[in-house]
Design an enzyme around this catalytic site. Structure first.
Site, PDB file in Angstrom:
ATOM      1  N   GLU A  22       0.840  -1.209   0.000  1.00 14.19           N
ATOM      2  CA  GLU A  22       0.000   0.000   0.000  1.00 14.19           C
ATOM      3  C   GLU A  22       0.867   1.247   0.000  1.00 14.19           C
ATOM      4  O   GLU A  22       1.986   1.227   0.524  1.00 14.19           O
ATOM      5  CB  GLU A  22      -0.861   0.020   1.275  1.00 14.19           C
ATOM      6  CG  GLU A  22      -2.281  -0.451   1.092  1.00 14.19           C
ATOM      7  CD  GLU A  22      -3.174   0.562   0.388  1.00 14.19           C
ATOM      8  OE1 GLU A  22      -2.658   1.442  -0.322  1.00 14.19           O
ATOM      9  OE2 GLU A  22      -4.397   0.462   0.548  1.00 14.19           O
ATOM     10  N   ASP A  23       0.324   2.334  -0.524  1.00 11.51           N
ATOM     11  CA  ASP A  23       1.041   3.607  -0.443  1.00 11.51           C
ATOM     12  C   ASP A  23       0.875   4.248   0.930  1.00 11.51           C
ATOM     13  O   ASP A  23       1.841   4.665   1.562  1.00 11.51           O
ATOM     14  CB  ASP A  23       0.575   4.573  -1.547  1.00 11.51           C
ATOM     15  CG  ASP A  23      -0.942   4.771  -1.581  1.00 11.51           C
ATOM     16  OD1 ASP A  23      -1.680   4.098  -0.826  1.00 11.51           O
ATOM     17  OD2 ASP A  23      -1.399   5.612  -2.384  1.00 11.51           O
TER      18      ASP A  23
ATOM     19  N   PHE B 184      -1.669  16.223   4.215  1.00 15.86           N
ATOM     20  CA  PHE B 184      -1.861  15.622   2.891  1.00 15.86           C
ATOM     21  C   PHE B 184      -0.527  15.614   2.149  1.00 15.86           C
ATOM     22  O   PHE B 184       0.109  16.650   1.998  1.00 15.86           O
ATOM     23  CB  PHE B 184      -2.903  16.409   2.090  1.00 15.86           C
ATOM     24  CG  PHE B 184      -3.325  15.677   0.852  1.00 15.86           C
ATOM     25  CD1 PHE B 184      -4.312  14.704   0.899  1.00 15.86           C
ATOM     26  CD2 PHE B 184      -2.712  15.936  -0.369  1.00 15.86           C
ATOM     27  CE1 PHE B 184      -4.696  14.009  -0.245  1.00 15.86           C
ATOM     28  CE2 PHE B 184      -3.089  15.241  -1.513  1.00 15.86           C
ATOM     29  CZ  PHE B 184      -4.080  14.280  -1.444  1.00 15.86           C
TER      30      PHE B 184
ATOM     31  N   ARG C 267       2.619  12.345  -9.049  1.00 15.75           N
ATOM     32  CA  ARG C 267       2.971  10.962  -8.735  1.00 15.75           C
ATOM     33  C   ARG C 267       4.455  10.680  -9.007  1.00 15.75           C
ATOM     34  O   ARG C 267       5.038   9.785  -8.402  1.00 15.75           O
ATOM     35  CB  ARG C 267       2.127   9.984  -9.564  1.00 15.75           C
ATOM     36  CG  ARG C 267       0.673   9.916  -9.153  1.00 15.75           C
ATOM     37  CD  ARG C 267       0.035   8.700  -9.800  1.00 15.75           C
ATOM     38  NE  ARG C 267      -1.416   8.755  -9.817  1.00 15.75           N
ATOM     39  CZ  ARG C 267      -2.197   8.344  -8.825  1.00 15.75           C
ATOM     40  NH1 ARG C 267      -1.687   7.890  -7.719  1.00 15.75           N
ATOM     41  NH2 ARG C 267      -3.510   8.399  -8.946  1.00 15.75           N
TER      42      ARG C 267
HETATM   43  P1  5GP Z   1      -8.005   5.107   3.924  1.00 18.57           P
HETATM   44  O1  5GP Z   1      -9.047   4.197   3.378  1.00 18.57           O
HETATM   45  O2  5GP Z   1      -6.990   4.425   4.802  1.00 18.57           O
HETATM   46  O3  5GP Z   1      -8.608   6.321   4.591  1.00 18.57           O
HETATM   47  O4  5GP Z   1      -7.280   5.763   2.700  1.00 18.57           O
HETATM   48  C1  5GP Z   1      -6.339   5.162   1.930  1.00 18.57           C
HETATM   49  C2  5GP Z   1      -6.248   5.896   0.605  1.00 18.57           C
HETATM   50  O5  5GP Z   1      -6.536   7.304   0.753  1.00 18.57           O
HETATM   51  C3  5GP Z   1      -4.829   5.842   0.081  1.00 18.57           C
HETATM   52  O6  5GP Z   1      -4.614   4.657  -0.665  1.00 18.57           O
HETATM   53  C4  5GP Z   1      -4.764   7.103  -0.741  1.00 18.57           C
HETATM   54  O7  5GP Z   1      -5.295   6.867  -2.029  1.00 18.57           O
HETATM   55  C5  5GP Z   1      -5.676   8.088  -0.032  1.00 18.57           C
HETATM   56  N1  5GP Z   1      -4.918   9.005   0.842  1.00 18.57           N
HETATM   57  C6  5GP Z   1      -4.971   9.066   2.189  1.00 18.57           C
HETATM   58  N2  5GP Z   1      -4.143  10.020   2.664  1.00 18.57           N
HETATM   59  C7  5GP Z   1      -3.538  10.559   1.582  1.00 18.57           C
HETATM   60  C8  5GP Z   1      -2.550  11.588   1.422  1.00 18.57           C
HETATM   61  O8  5GP Z   1      -2.034  12.232   2.349  1.00 18.57           O
HETATM   62  N3  5GP Z   1      -2.169  11.861   0.130  1.00 18.57           N
HETATM   63  C9  5GP Z   1      -2.684  11.210  -0.940  1.00 18.57           C
HETATM   64  N4  5GP Z   1      -2.222  11.551  -2.137  1.00 18.57           N
HETATM   65  N5  5GP Z   1      -3.609  10.230  -0.817  1.00 18.57           N
HETATM   66  C10 5GP Z   1      -4.032   9.916   0.432  1.00 18.57           C
END
Ligand code: 5GP
Length: 187
Positions: free
Chosen positions: A110-111, A163, A176
């Protein structure tokens, strides 16, 4: 329609810090999965650059210690999450090469884990495919934002509630290809 680009605020994690940490993760994964077959399951699109570097870090770690072999296979899924302040976050699988996972060791790549909804949905979906094990490797973790509990086995960096973009992560599909993680001035 072009999206106005906010200014990059500052580098949060440098290119060299990313590469050093990913090397450590690769070494740990080779130790943990020694002599096993492992499916690296990348979550599109944000994890692609981390995924590619992690896969090569696993290879380098094997070169440093050739008795430890990990056979890697690559699979990918793509998820979309619908956020709404009044309803729980809904997550949907829109693309997935997940038919190979039965009785395999799966490492989700995961990122970033933020609220945890995406990862929780993905793990629940993957367990229906009867893998032998599921573990999670995320480059970034924002633990202060967690809404649902999720187990993470390998974390690159914990970051504050801000963010971030770069190294695969986007803002409106941009940024990206930055080789580092940066914060944005205004969103
Ligand atoms: P979760 O379901 O854990 O809230 O969110 C995961 C997804 O939200 C990540 O895979 C990503 O796509 C997006 N996301 C959450 N925080 C960030 C952030 O700080 N930057 C970016 N670019 N995407 C984020």
């Amino acid at each position: 329609m072009s999206v106005p680009k906010p200014l990059l605020e500052s580098v949060l994690i440098s290119e060299s810090d990313l590469q050093n940490r990913i090397h450590e993760l690769g070494t740990q994964i080779v130790t943990d999965y020694e002599n096993k077959e492992l499916v690296l399951l990348g979550v599109l699109r944000g994890s692609v650059i981390f995924f590619a570097d992690l896969a090569r870090a696993i290879f380098s770690a094997q070169l440093e210690n050739p008795v430890k072999e990990v056979q890697l296979r690559f699979e990918f899924v793509q998820l979309v999450s619908y956020r709404n302040s009044t309803k729980p976050t809904a997550v949907e699988l829109i693309r997935g090469g997940t038919d190979y996972l039965e009785q395999r060791h799966v490492l989700i790549v995961e990122d970033i884990v933020d609220t945890g909804h995406t990862l929780k949905f993905l793990c629940e979906h993957l367990w229906t495919l009867k893998p032998k094990t599921i573990q999670v490797c995320t480059l970034l973790d924002k633990p202060s934002q967690r809404q649902v509990p999720v187990a993470i086995d390998y974390t690159g960096f914990e970051i504050p509630d801000t963010f971030v973009v770069g190294y695969g992560l986007d803002y409106a599909q941009q940024y990206r290809n930055l080789p580092y993680i940066a914060m944005l001035e205004s969103i």
